[in-house]
Write a protein that holds these residues in place. Structure first.
Motif, PDB file in Angstrom:
ATOM      1  N   MET A 255       0.853  -1.197   0.000  1.00 52.03           N
ATOM      2  CA  MET A 255       0.000   0.000   0.000  1.00 52.03           C
ATOM      3  C   MET A 255       0.883   1.240   0.000  1.00 52.03           C
ATOM      4  SD  MET A 255      -3.230   0.923   2.458  1.00 52.03           S
ATOM      5  CE  MET A 255      -2.350   1.112   3.990  1.00 52.03           C
ATOM      6  N   PHE A 256       0.545   2.219  -0.869  1.00 52.95           N
ATOM      7  CA  PHE A 256       1.278   3.485  -0.988  1.00 52.95           C
ATOM      8  C   PHE A 256       2.762   3.262  -1.241  1.00 52.95           C
ATOM      9  CE2 PHE A 256      -2.125   5.100   2.116  1.00 52.95           C
ATOM     10  CZ  PHE A 256      -2.995   5.403   1.083  1.00 52.95           C
ATOM     11  N   ALA A 257       3.085   2.279  -2.094  1.00 49.39           N
ATOM     12  CA  ALA A 257       4.490   2.018  -2.427  1.00 49.39           C
ATOM     13  C   ALA A 257       5.103   3.259  -3.056  1.00 49.39           C
ATOM     14  CB  ALA A 257       4.592   0.832  -3.391  1.00 49.39           C
ATOM     15  N   GLY A 258       6.369   3.535  -2.702  1.00 44.37           N
ATOM     16  CA  GLY A 258       7.072   4.690  -3.238  1.00 44.37           C
ATOM     17  C   GLY A 258       6.961   5.926  -2.369  1.00 44.37           C
ATOM     18  N   HIS A 259       6.136   5.871  -1.318  1.00 43.00           N
ATOM     19  CA  HIS A 259       5.975   7.024  -0.419  1.00 43.00           C
ATOM     20  C   HIS A 259       6.342   6.632   1.013  1.00 43.00           C
ATOM     21  CE1 HIS A 259       3.969   8.870  -3.820  1.00 43.00           C
ATOM     22  NE2 HIS A 259       3.124   7.857  -3.872  1.00 43.00           N
ATOM     23  N   ASP A 260       7.266   5.690   1.136  1.00 37.93           N
ATOM     24  CA  ASP A 260       7.589   5.115   2.443  1.00 37.93           C
ATOM     25  C   ASP A 260       8.179   6.141   3.406  1.00 37.93           C
ATOM     26  OD1 ASP A 260       7.115   2.201   1.533  1.00 37.93           O
ATOM     27  OD2 ASP A 260       8.562   2.963   0.092  1.00 37.93           O
ATOM     28  N   GLN A 261       9.109   6.988   2.923  1.00 37.30           N
ATOM     29  CA  GLN A 261       9.737   7.973   3.800  1.00 37.30           C
ATOM     30  C   GLN A 261       8.713   8.978   4.314  1.00 37.30           C
ATOM     31  OE1 GLN A 261      13.003   7.793   4.637  1.00 37.30           O
ATOM     32  NE2 GLN A 261      12.790   9.517   6.059  1.00 37.30           N
ATOM     33  N   ILE A 262       7.797   9.411   3.446  1.00 42.35           N
ATOM     34  CA  ILE A 262       6.771  10.377   3.856  1.00 42.35           C
ATOM     35  C   ILE A 262       5.897   9.783   4.953  1.00 42.35           C
ATOM     36  CG2 ILE A 262       4.724  11.638   3.078  1.00 42.35           C
ATOM     37  CD1 ILE A 262       6.017  11.838   0.329  1.00 42.35           C
ATOM     38  N   ILE A 263       5.473   8.529   4.760  1.00 40.06           N
ATOM     39  CA  ILE A 263       4.605   7.891   5.764  1.00 40.06           C
ATOM     40  C   ILE A 263       5.361   7.675   7.069  1.00 40.06           C
ATOM     41  CG2 ILE A 263       3.301   5.787   6.262  1.00 40.06           C
ATOM     42  CD1 ILE A 263       2.639   5.658   3.270  1.00 40.06           C
ATOM     43  N   PHE A 264       6.632   7.286   6.970  1.00 41.57           N
ATOM     44  CA  PHE A 264       7.452   7.129   8.178  1.00 41.57           C
ATOM     45  C   PHE A 264       7.504   8.446   8.949  1.00 41.57           C
ATOM     46  CE2 PHE A 264      11.628   7.660  10.200  1.00 41.57           C
ATOM     47  CZ  PHE A 264      11.640   6.584  11.066  1.00 41.57           C
ATOM     48  N   GLU A 265       7.749   9.560   8.258  1.00 35.77           N
ATOM     49  CA  GLU A 265       7.885  10.852   8.927  1.00 35.77           C
ATOM     50  C   GLU A 265       6.567  11.332   9.519  1.00 35.77           C
ATOM     51  OE1 GLU A 265       9.574  13.301   5.904  1.00 35.77           O
ATOM     52  OE2 GLU A 265      11.581  12.403   6.076  1.00 35.77           O
ATOM     53  N   LEU A 266       5.450  11.099   8.803  1.00 37.46           N
ATOM     54  CA  LEU A 266       4.172  11.582   9.343  1.00 37.46           C
ATOM     55  C   LEU A 266       3.742  10.762  10.562  1.00 37.46           C
ATOM     56  CD1 LEU A 266       1.147  10.102   8.676  1.00 37.46           C
ATOM     57  CD2 LEU A 266       1.906  10.545   6.353  1.00 37.46           C
ATOM     58  N   LEU A 267       4.025   9.451  10.559  1.00 34.13           N
ATOM     59  CA  LEU A 267       3.693   8.634  11.737  1.00 34.13           C
ATOM     60  C   LEU A 267       4.587   8.992  12.914  1.00 34.13           C
ATOM     61  CD1 LEU A 267       3.080   5.080  10.202  1.00 34.13           C
ATOM     62  CD2 LEU A 267       1.413   6.836  10.798  1.00 34.13           C
ATOM     63  N   ALA A 268       5.862   9.281  12.629  1.00 41.63           N
ATOM     64  CA  ALA A 268       6.777   9.679  13.696  1.00 41.63           C
ATOM     65  C   ALA A 268       6.372  11.036  14.257  1.00 41.63           C
ATOM     66  CB  ALA A 268       8.207   9.718  13.171  1.00 41.63           C
ATOM     67  N   GLY A 269       6.018  11.968  13.368  1.00 45.46           N
ATOM     68  CA  GLY A 269       5.646  13.307  13.813  1.00 45.46           C
ATOM     69  C   GLY A 269       4.376  13.313  14.643  1.00 45.46           C
ATOM     70  N   ARG A 270       3.444  12.441  14.311  1.00 42.90           N
ATOM     71  CA  ARG A 270       2.185  12.382  15.059  1.00 42.90           C
ATOM     72  C   ARG A 270       2.257  11.445  16.259  1.00 42.90           C
ATOM     73  NH1 ARG A 270      -2.253  14.247  11.699  1.00 42.90           N
ATOM     74  NH2 ARG A 270      -1.357  15.086   9.770  1.00 42.90           N
ATOM     75  N   GLN A 271       3.421  10.762  16.395  1.00 46.00           N
ATOM     76  CA  GLN A 271       3.657   9.854  17.529  1.00 46.00           C
ATOM     77  C   GLN A 271       2.546   8.805  17.646  1.00 46.00           C
ATOM     78  OE1 GLN A 271       4.211  12.469  20.911  1.00 46.00           O
ATOM     79  NE2 GLN A 271       6.321  12.933  20.300  1.00 46.00           N
ATOM     80  N   LEU A 272       2.138   8.287  16.480  1.00 44.99           N
ATOM     81  CA  LEU A 272       1.097   7.265  16.481  1.00 44.99           C
ATOM     82  C   LEU A 272       1.653   5.886  16.818  1.00 44.99           C
ATOM     83  CD1 LEU A 272      -0.866   8.395  13.296  1.00 44.99           C
ATOM     84  CD2 LEU A 272      -1.591   8.618  15.677  1.00 44.99           C
ATOM     85  N   VAL A 273       2.957   5.730  16.664  1.00 43.67           N
ATOM     86  CA  VAL A 273       3.635   4.477  16.983  1.00 43.67           C
ATOM     87  C   VAL A 273       4.916   4.833  17.739  1.00 43.67           C
ATOM     88  CG1 VAL A 273       4.709   2.383  16.042  1.00 43.67           C
ATOM     89  CG2 VAL A 273       2.730   3.378  14.890  1.00 43.67           C
ATOM     90  N   GLY A 274       5.293   4.004  18.688  1.00 45.13           N
ATOM     91  CA  GLY A 274       6.531   4.234  19.428  1.00 45.13           C
ATOM     92  C   GLY A 274       7.728   4.310  18.499  1.00 45.13           C
TER      93      GLY A 274
ATOM     94  N   GLU B 190      12.732  -3.237   8.666  1.00 47.83           N
ATOM     95  CA  GLU B 190      12.195  -4.451   8.051  1.00 47.83           C
ATOM     96  C   GLU B 190      11.704  -4.159   6.621  1.00 47.83           C
ATOM     97  OE1 GLU B 190      11.229  -8.563   8.083  1.00 47.83           O
ATOM     98  OE2 GLU B 190      12.456  -7.298   9.392  1.00 47.83           O
ATOM     99  N   HIS B 191      11.090  -2.986   6.440  1.00 50.77           N
ATOM    100  CA  HIS B 191      10.666  -2.575   5.090  1.00 50.77           C
ATOM    101  C   HIS B 191      11.865  -2.491   4.151  1.00 50.77           C
ATOM    102  CE1 HIS B 191      10.312   0.542   2.016  1.00 50.77           C
ATOM    103  NE2 HIS B 191      11.016   1.353   2.767  1.00 50.77           N
TER     104      HIS B 191
END
Length: 564
Positions: free
Chosen positions: A1-20, A30-31
């Motif tokens: 899902m959303f292949a090619g946008h991995d860095q953006i999704i990583f940064e938005l999840l980190a910024g919103r602190q949705l995952v430790g 792992e990705h």
């Protein structure tokens, strides 16, 4: 899902602190190790539920979130967005409100959806985020699979061709209008879709005096398709230029651009190059499909011993690792695989490429820009002030670039680069011929990997045969050593388009610079002497690697003789 946008999704999840942070980093590692899209990895590991992830993406993009897409699409929306648009852009129209059309997108990160469809539909376009799998299902449900064929599209083009022949003095406005007509759009879409489906690496559009050729390059060989009418060459070329955001009125100078398509729910980039010729513009599209390219060292086909050797070299703190071979031999893919293996938070990686072919999350990639004066040498000189750990130079073309690469190596950097030579030992003499001092080369060059891509025998029609005496002599095969070992060829079948080949396999020659070889380099030894010493130390030549591939039933005698 959303292949090619991995860095953006990583940064938005980190910024919103949705995952430790620790869990998020573990998922990203792992990705990178598996190549699976990061968003899919997060869901598979149970770090987030699908709705929370999609809502976070929608908030990041400033879009609405459609948690429950409709079971069916409304008729007024379906009539507005045709099947070609829906499949090309990966969109499902869910509502029309006055001059605004709302779309669900398989890839909501794609800016071309709003830009292109606003112009094409003459409406305001609003994109909403929904489950990409559900959106793809809606597109298939309402528009069906691509049932049209190139033959049907060619038939449809005939009337357009007749119209253009009736008006031979076409103006720029006429050409632009023709390029926007449904038959032209459908034909171009089908050509591109067929090329991606057939795993073509390049698509050639070639105007001649009386014909307009279109050819695909598949597994290194060119194949022609039924040509469209010559009178439609300019509208078809113009359509490609429109898709690549090029100036369709400029036909005297070469232009470069990019087309981003959605094919089967995944993003595919096409690198576009135009060239003015005697009978019109020639256009070549390089297909950059990240999903079909394996960017892991373990997956590019290196023999086990060579893979371990390459792994050891690229994990050294400094030195130069060279990959050599002709154009189209897979050098860039090998270097990208090395970068993927080295890519981590504790290392800074910089690349200078002409152009950037595949985007790698976490790697700073810089394209050459000759018009602005940004050459390999100038970028590499600047890199040394950017505190990198590892530097990749797309190609060493001149003495200046080679000298700066050696300087980077001497100051504690690992340098990965390519060179055009016939074999691994030839890279040493090539650099000396460029003007590099032998003692500097001997102290910085760690290893050279030469490679070729040979076509793989189609598994569906593989047939054993007895090689002729001439074939054995060409390969240097001793019939006493290999008395009953069968050789194979492809008889030709529908699966391989009756070529006998399907896919390609790499053959490799790995030269590690040992102390005795370094001494020969310093002494200015001839190429033949260096090659003999390397073979004596256990280097497998390209010809021997090809022979091993023949005995393994992977390729044919003709392929090995051709490429080695």
């Amino acid at each position: 899902m959303f292949a090619g946008h991995d860095q953006i999704i990583f940064e938005l999840l980190a910024g919103r602190q949705l995952v430790g942070a620790a869990l998020l980093q573990a998922a990203f590692d792992e990705h990178q190790a598996t190549g699976k899209p990061f968003a899919t990895m997060v869901l598979d590991l149970g770090l987030l539920d699908r709705a929370t992830l999609l809502r976070a993406v929608a908030d990041h993009l400033g879009c609405d979130y459609a948690g429950e897409p409709p079971a069916t699409l409304p008729g007024d929306a379906l009539s507005l967005v045709d099947a070609g648009m829906a499949r090309t852009y990966g969109v499902a129209p869910v509502a029309v409100d006055g001059f605004t059309v709302s779309l669900l997108a398989v890839d909501p990160f794609n800016p071309n959806i709003v830009n292109d469809l606003t112009f094409a539909l003459e409406r305001d376009v609003r994109v909403a985020v929904a489950d990409p799998e559900r959106v793809a299902q809606l597109i298939r449900q309402h528009y069906g699979e691509e049932v049209g064929s190139l033959d049907d599209a060619l038939t449809e083009l005939q009337s357009s061709a007749e119209d253009s022949r009736d008006h031979p003095a076409l103006t720029e406005e006429d050409i632009e209008q023709l390029a926007g007509q449904t038959p032209i759009i459908r034909f171009v879409n089908l050509v591109l879709a067929q090329a991606i489906h057939d795993k073509a690496s390049d698509i050639h559009f070639e105007p001649f005096e009386h014909e307009f050729h279109i050819r695909y390059r598949i597994d290194g060989a060119l194949y022609g398709m039924a040509p469209p009418p010559k009178s439609l060459a300019r509208p078809i070329i113009s359509r490609l230029k429109v898709l690549a955001n090029l100036n369709i009125a400029e036909r005297r100078l070469p232009q470069d651009g990019r087309i981003r398509l959605n094919s089967g729910g995944r993003a595919v980039d096409l690198r576009v190059s135009t060239l003015p010729t005697q009978f019109g513009e020639s256009v070549v599209l390089r297909v950059l499909d990240q999903n079909s390219v394996r960017l892991q060292l373990a997956q590019i086909g290196l023999p086990a011993g060579l893979e371990a050797g390459v792994e050891e070299i690229i994990h050294r703190p400094n030195g130069i690792f060279l990959v050599t071979g002709p154009t189209g031999s897979g050098k860039t893919t090998t270097l990208y695989s090395c970068l993927t293996a080295l890519n981590s938070l504790d290392s800074k990686l910089l690349t200078i490429e002409d152009p950037v072919e595949y985007e790698i999350d976490g790697v700073m990639q810089v394209p050459v820009n000759l018009g602005a004066g940004l050459t390999f040498a100038r970028a590499l000189r600047t890199f040394l002030r950017q505190d990198p750990d590892i530097v990749m130079v797309g190609e060493i073309r001149d003495l200046e670039t080679a000298q700066i690469a050696i300087q980077a190596s001497l100051t504690g950097h690992l340098v990965l680069t390519t060179l055009h030579t016939n074999d691994a030992p030839g890279a040493i003499t090539r650099l000396v011929d460029l003007g590099i001092e032998p003692f500097l080369l001997a102290s910085t060059l760690e290893a050279v990997l030469a490679q070729r891509l040979v076509r793989r025998i189609c598994p569906s029609c593989k047939t054993a045969f007895e090689p002729t005496e001439l074939m054995r002599r060409q390969l240097g095969v001793d019939p006493v050593v290999h008395p009953d070992r069968p050789f194979y060829t492809g008889a030709g079948c529908a699966a391989c388009h009756h070529t006998g080949y399907k896919g390609r396999v790499g053959i490799f020659e790995f030269l590690r610079l040992t102390d005795p070889l370094r001494e020969l380099v310093v002494q200015g030894a001839a190429l033949g002497e260096i090659r003999q010493r390397a073979l004596g130390e256990g280097m497998t030549s390209l010809r021997d690697a090809g022979f091993a591939a023949i005995l393994a039933g992977d390729t044919t005698v003709a392929e090995v003789v051709k490429y080695t």
